[in-house]
Design a protein around this motif. Sequence first.
Motif, PDB file in Angstrom:
ATOM      1  N   MET A  22      34.155  43.828  35.533  1.00  0.00           N
ATOM      2  CA  MET A  22      35.207  43.508  34.241  1.00  0.00           C
ATOM      3  C   MET A  22      34.790  42.181  33.631  1.00  0.00           C
ATOM      4  O   MET A  22      34.370  41.260  34.521  1.00  0.00           O
ATOM      5  CB  MET A  22      36.445  43.545  34.788  1.00  0.00           C
ATOM      6  CG  MET A  22      37.234  44.953  35.029  1.00  0.00           C
ATOM      7  SD  MET A  22      36.992  46.105  33.679  1.00  0.00           S
ATOM      8  CE  MET A  22      35.400  47.088  33.997  1.00  0.00           C
ATOM      9  N   GLU A  23      34.732  42.119  32.396  1.00  0.00           N
ATOM     10  CA  GLU A  23      34.283  40.775  31.540  1.00  0.00           C
ATOM     11  C   GLU A  23      35.222  39.733  32.215  1.00  0.00           C
ATOM     12  O   GLU A  23      36.299  39.796  32.482  1.00  0.00           O
ATOM     13  CB  GLU A  23      34.610  41.020  30.078  1.00  0.00           C
ATOM     14  CG  GLU A  23      35.896  41.475  29.648  1.00  0.00           C
ATOM     15  CD  GLU A  23      36.589  40.189  29.253  1.00  0.00           C
ATOM     16  OE1 GLU A  23      36.186  38.975  29.261  1.00  0.00           O
ATOM     17  OE2 GLU A  23      37.579  40.347  28.798  1.00  0.00           O
ATOM     18  N   PRO A  24      34.555  38.477  32.402  1.00  0.00           N
ATOM     19  CA  PRO A  24      35.312  37.388  33.057  1.00  0.00           C
ATOM     20  C   PRO A  24      36.897  37.099  32.522  1.00  0.00           C
ATOM     21  O   PRO A  24      37.586  36.813  33.541  1.00  0.00           O
ATOM     22  CB  PRO A  24      34.354  36.073  32.842  1.00  0.00           C
ATOM     23  CG  PRO A  24      33.391  36.637  31.993  1.00  0.00           C
ATOM     24  CD  PRO A  24      33.449  37.938  31.546  1.00  0.00           C
ATOM     25  N   ALA A  25      37.122  37.137  31.373  1.00  0.00           N
ATOM     26  CA  ALA A  25      38.453  36.748  30.988  1.00  0.00           C
ATOM     27  C   ALA A  25      39.406  37.950  31.581  1.00  0.00           C
ATOM     28  O   ALA A  25      40.712  37.300  31.975  1.00  0.00           O
ATOM     29  CB  ALA A  25      38.752  36.577  29.595  1.00  0.00           C
ATOM     30  N   LEU A  26      39.215  39.013  31.566  1.00  0.00           N
ATOM     31  CA  LEU A  26      40.093  40.030  32.298  1.00  0.00           C
ATOM     32  C   LEU A  26      39.983  39.744  33.801  1.00  0.00           C
ATOM     33  O   LEU A  26      41.013  39.749  34.407  1.00  0.00           O
ATOM     34  CB  LEU A  26      39.408  41.440  31.642  1.00  0.00           C
ATOM     35  CG  LEU A  26      40.195  42.871  32.253  1.00  0.00           C
ATOM     36  CD1 LEU A  26      39.961  43.891  31.064  1.00  0.00           C
ATOM     37  CD2 LEU A  26      40.139  43.011  33.407  1.00  0.00           C
ATOM     38  N   PHE A  27      38.722  39.796  34.456  1.00  0.00           N
ATOM     39  CA  PHE A  27      38.776  39.827  35.720  1.00  0.00           C
ATOM     40  C   PHE A  27      39.475  38.665  36.311  1.00  0.00           C
ATOM     41  O   PHE A  27      39.880  38.836  37.504  1.00  0.00           O
ATOM     42  CB  PHE A  27      37.023  39.530  36.080  1.00  0.00           C
ATOM     43  CG  PHE A  27      36.725  39.403  37.635  1.00  0.00           C
ATOM     44  CD1 PHE A  27      36.465  40.673  38.152  1.00  0.00           C
ATOM     45  CD2 PHE A  27      36.614  38.320  38.251  1.00  0.00           C
ATOM     46  CE1 PHE A  27      36.224  40.802  39.511  1.00  0.00           C
ATOM     47  CE2 PHE A  27      36.456  38.394  39.531  1.00  0.00           C
ATOM     48  CZ  PHE A  27      36.200  39.447  40.111  1.00  0.00           C
TER      49      PHE A  27
END
Length: 346
Positions: free
Chosen positions: A58-63
């Motif tokens: 998952m992309e970092p802001a979501l992760f």
Amino acid sequence: MTPHILEAGTAVETREYLQKKLDGIVPESELFIKAEIAYEINRLKKEKNAVILGHNYMEPALFYSIPDHVGDSLGLARIAAESHADRIVFCGVRFMAETAKILNPDRMVLLPAEVAGCSLAASITAQDVRDLKERYPGVPVVTYINTYADVKAETDVCCTSSNASDIVRKLDSDSVICLPDEFLAKNIARETGKNVIYPGSEPTGKDDMVIWDGRCEVHEKFTVDDIRNARKQFPDTVVVAHPECTPDVVQASDFSGSTTAMTKFVRESDAKRFLVLTECAMGDNIAAENPDKEMLRMCSVRCPHMNEITLEDTLRCLREDIYQIEVDEEVRLKAKGSLDRMLEMS
Ligand code: 13P
Ligand code: SF4
């Protein structure tokens, strides 16, 4: 399995946390918007008694903001099997959400983007597996978790990138059918001393591994030249590669393992520079966790399916209870047998 770090605080706390964690990785202006959405998701998650599982891609802001648990396919399958939440929101691709539903039929399982598929899961059908079983009677079928429920239903035991070789060894069978990833199977065959044969070939009768020609559209693109070039430019580079890469790439690397195993390897290594041959977002996530280490990542190769999962879609998913995963009960029970066997054996 890493329990998630961010407790749902205020919107400002969410933003400050993400700014600190993702400094130099995600532009601040983007984080301002994403933090607002993440805050709302975390609020709604509590209200609706949902658990959010996030794959390492998952992309970092979501992760780093909304999952209660992050991990690889095996780790998340285990968490899904034990979940008591009313809703399981799977920030990953369809076969992962489907696995959660197979293991947990009484929960509502939600996938934020309807189109999040997988080139490996699309490479094989249940009929293909039935044909192989007819061609090679009595040979056990080991199937990668990156497949759909009807394929798992035709399978003796599932495997993931973190337990595949172990499962093949524990089967204690001279020959196996290993589906559908050609490269993962070749990597397992090398580790377990099997001879690879393609469907239609005559079995030698001893230590055969019948494989399929499915490929991950991301990992098939990495080459030994990529590794050579990185090492030429940065001689201290340590190379980590997912076992869905070609056997040549895996052999030229310093370490190969599941997405969680790669993350752990970087965390525990004393080296300062790594080439991470897997989905680019995971390189960002590892970089955020290891600010003293440099991650070389090849972002021209992205998984279009994992990238379908956004914070915006996850918010809509929780608000509207979409997209709900359903699996036919007869198929589910058979598929569950192959997943249960994997969980018992690993
Ligand atoms: P992991 O099981 O290693 O997380 O891999 C899943 C996947 O889809 C890799 O491309
Ligand atoms: Fe499937 Fe490859 Fe994407 Fe993983 S990275 S979900 S194997 S297409």
